[in-house]
Scaffold this motif. Structure first.
Motif: not given
Ligand SMILES: Cc1cc2nc3c(=O)[nH]c(=O)nc-3n(C[C@H](O)[C@H](O)[C@H](O)COP(=O)(O)O)c2cc1C
Length: 338
Positions: A185-214
């Motif tokens: 939240r504190s980044q709002k729209f600055s910097g880059e979306a962290d795709w490593d974190r999206i990858a980690r969420l994909v690994e963590t969950l069994d359900i589909p993850v929809i990636g978003n950002g940039d």
């Protein structure tokens, strides 16, 4: 057969038989993803569109403007409605009131960074209050006739990144997918979306993850899926003035070259968009609302700035269409003289 992009195998909710085939979605965007724009995007390959977020309190109190945001009557194709709020009762009553609406999922916004939303503890503020987030999710699920999904950020700020915990909680509560914008939240729209974190969420969950950002074109779509193995990608700013991003992503999925979008095609789609907005909002508002798309369209064409200026100078549909038809006939924005 073209090589498939690498996706994690996930558990699909049987209530959503169409979900395995959904690879891209148009993000909910306030002031942008109204019905005419959703329809334009779908026509160009968007698998699913979301309405702009709607306040649960506004829906509960019967606010006319809020109800207009979720007008999906007769809309064809997959469509989601998104609500936000911090009062579990209002969120539940919104879900109940929406139950007659045409929608395929009801999404809860846990990502909005706007001050006026978070100061009332809605949107991304709920990432910092998981008991309330849980209560809200439960109460919406209890009242909704359609499956309830959630859209989150990676956390409130860098010190409290908790998307894995939030994702697991939402999965446990029964949501069929989680969408994550890879910023805090504190980044709002600055910097880059962290795709490593999206990858980690994909690994963590069994359900589909929809990636978003940039994601802004076919190449970045491919990179995001290769990097994260997410099930689908949600597109926000990259679609403004550029609904062709959806045909580009389709081309990537089908192993084709990204299509070249001709200038005449840009004019044709912009005319359709103006017609749609004017039909929905009337001439003044309709012509005004397409400006934010026009501002991002025709990029790279010499003379585009002049074409935009001409279009901005009028709020009359006939005049706008004449300008665009004229430019399209000649195939070049430069010939449009001020
Ligand atoms: C003008 C604008 C309005 C937005 N409104 C919403 C909204 O109503 N609900 C929501 O979940 N996200 C909203 N967002 C966030 C986007 O859906 C998306 O998560 C974010 O822009 C990151 O994706 P992008 O890099 O593809 O734009 C909005 C973003 C913009 C730029």
């Amino acid at each position: 057969m073209p090589a498939q992009l690498p996706r994690k195998e996930v558990r699909f909710d049987p209530r959503l038989p169409w979900l395995p085939g959904v690879r891209n979605m148009l993000s909910p965007m306030a002031g942008v993803t109204d019905r005419p724009f959703r329809e334009i995007c779908r026509g160009l390959g968007a698998d699913m569109g979301f309405c702009e977020f709607a306040s649960a309190s506004g829906l509960t109190y019967g606010g006319e403007a809020t109800w207009k945001l979720v007008d999906t009557e007769g809309e064809e194709g997959l469509v989601g409605i998104q609500i936000f709020g911090s009062d579990p009762e209002h969120m539940a009553s919104a879900a109940r009131l929406l139950s007659g609406r045409r929608m395929d999922v009801l999404d809860i916004n846990f990502g909005c960074p706007a001050k006026k939303v978070v100061k009332k503890c809605g949107g991304s503020a709920l990432l910092a209050d998981l008991p309330l987030l849980e209560k809200i999710t439960r109460s919406v699920i209890a009242e909704s006739l359609v499956p309830v999904t959630a859209k989150i950020r990676t956390g409130w700020d860098e010190e409290s990144v908790n998307y894995q915990e939030v994702g697991l909680l939402l999965q446990e509560l029964g949501v069929p997918w989680v969408t994550m914008h890879g910023r805090t939240r504190s980044q709002k729209f600055s910097g880059e979306a962290d795709w490593d974190r999206i990858a980690r969420l994909v690994e963590t969950l069994d359900i589909p993850v929809i990636g978003n950002g940039d994601v802004v074109d076919g190449a970045s779509y491919r990179r995001m899926v290769e990097h994260t193995r997410c099930h689908a990608v949600m597109i926000g700013r990259g679609a403004i003035g550029n609904p062709w991003i959806f045909s580009r992503m389709k081309a990537v999925d089908e192993g084709r070259d990204e299509p070249v979008v001709e200038f005449t095609e840009m004019c044709r789609v912009t005319i359709d968009h103006i017609r749609g907005e004017v039909a929905m909002r009337g001439e003044d508002q309709g012509c005004l609302v397409v400006r934010k798309h026009i501002a991002k369209c025709f990029k790279g064409y010499p003379g585009a700035a002049m074409l935009r200026r001409k279009l901005y100078a009028t709020q009359q549909i006939d005049e706008m269409i004449n300008i665009l038809e004229d430019a399209a006939r000649r195939g070049d924005p430069r010939v449009v003289q001020p």
